[in-house]
Design a protein around this motif. Sequence first.
Motif, PDB file in Angstrom:
ATOM      1  N   VAL A 182      -9.202   3.764  -6.982  1.00  0.00           N
ATOM      2  CA  VAL A 182      -8.940   3.284  -5.926  1.00  0.00           C
ATOM      3  C   VAL A 182      -9.882   2.158  -5.528  1.00  0.00           C
TER       4      VAL A 182
ATOM      5  N   ALA B  31       0.956   4.851  -8.839  1.00  0.00           N
ATOM      6  CA  ALA B  31       0.357   3.521  -8.573  1.00  0.00           C
ATOM      7  C   ALA B  31       0.135   3.007 -10.314  1.00  0.00           C
TER       8      ALA B  31
ATOM      9  N   ILE C  91      -5.543  10.784  -7.367  1.00  0.00           N
ATOM     10  CA  ILE C  91      -5.942   9.503  -7.753  1.00  0.00           C
ATOM     11  C   ILE C  91      -7.151   9.411  -8.742  1.00  0.00           C
TER      12      ILE C  91
ATOM     13  N   SER D 243       0.731  -1.273   0.071  1.00  0.00           N
ATOM     14  CA  SER D 243       0.048   0.096   0.109  1.00  0.00           C
ATOM     15  C   SER D 243       0.740   1.287  -0.048  1.00  0.00           C
TER      16      SER D 243
ATOM     17  N   SER E 164     -11.834   4.311   1.594  1.00  0.00           N
ATOM     18  CA  SER E 164     -11.344   4.685   0.357  1.00  0.00           C
ATOM     19  C   SER E 164     -11.981   6.073   0.028  1.00  0.00           C
TER      20      SER E 164
ATOM     21  N   SER F 234      -2.561  -1.052 -10.472  1.00  0.00           N
ATOM     22  CA  SER F 234      -2.648  -1.755  -9.272  1.00  0.00           C
ATOM     23  C   SER F 234      -1.548  -3.129  -9.449  1.00  0.00           C
TER      24      SER F 234
ATOM     25  N   GLY G 231      -2.902   6.166  -9.784  1.00  0.00           N
ATOM     26  CA  GLY G 231      -2.827   7.640  -9.207  1.00  0.00           C
ATOM     27  C   GLY G 231      -1.309   7.834  -9.085  1.00  0.00           C
TER      28      GLY G 231
ATOM     29  N   ILE H 152      -9.432   9.186   0.732  1.00  0.00           N
ATOM     30  CA  ILE H 152      -8.370   9.464  -0.117  1.00  0.00           C
ATOM     31  C   ILE H 152      -8.872   9.952  -1.698  1.00  0.00           C
ATOM     32  N   GLU H 153     -10.046   9.394  -2.061  1.00  0.00           N
ATOM     33  CA  GLU H 153     -10.678  10.178  -3.206  1.00  0.00           C
ATOM     34  C   GLU H 153     -11.168  11.596  -3.040  1.00  0.00           C
TER      35      GLU H 153
ATOM     36  N   GLN I 295      -6.007   0.345  -1.234  1.00  0.00           N
ATOM     37  CA  GLN I 295      -5.316  -0.266  -2.650  1.00  0.00           C
ATOM     38  C   GLN I 295      -5.696   0.847  -3.766  1.00  0.00           C
ATOM     39  N   ILE I 296      -4.778   1.555  -4.036  1.00  0.00           N
ATOM     40  CA  ILE I 296      -4.636   2.621  -5.063  1.00  0.00           C
ATOM     41  C   ILE I 296      -4.499   1.842  -6.396  1.00  0.00           C
TER      42      ILE I 296
ATOM     43  N   VAL J  85      -4.399   7.306   4.382  1.00  0.00           N
ATOM     44  CA  VAL J  85      -4.165   5.998   3.730  1.00  0.00           C
ATOM     45  C   VAL J  85      -3.903   4.993   4.446  1.00  0.00           C
TER      46      VAL J  85
END
Length: 123
Positions: free
Chosen positions: A39, A93, A36, A15, A45, A96, A75, A48-49, A71-72, A66
Amino acid sequence: MKLTIPAWKNNHYISLAELLLLIGRFFVNLKWFVRIAEVAPEPGSELIEAIDPMKPIDIFTLLHLVTPNIQIIDGTIVATESEAATPILILRAVDSTSWDIETENNGVETIVREAFPGAQDFD
């Protein structure tokens, strides 16, 4: 230095939180910009969004947002000295499947290569 590492190690997702805990000490006083694109839908999540990609945050706030289960998928996270400055660190990222790490900090390269022996250079 430009390195890419797999985002998965022994069926465990690496992560953003883990990367920041590994290398963040080199970048504590920088401004962080988080962009991002996607995600995975996990609890938390949405935090972070919701980060404004134009508004800098500090590393401690970023670490708070985070958690290790986030799981990004796609981003970019950029650390700079000021809002208009050249990036000191870029974490990307990639679908994934991998993390790209760009920095001129040699200490980061050493630590990343120790933690991820499969780290590879990229252009």
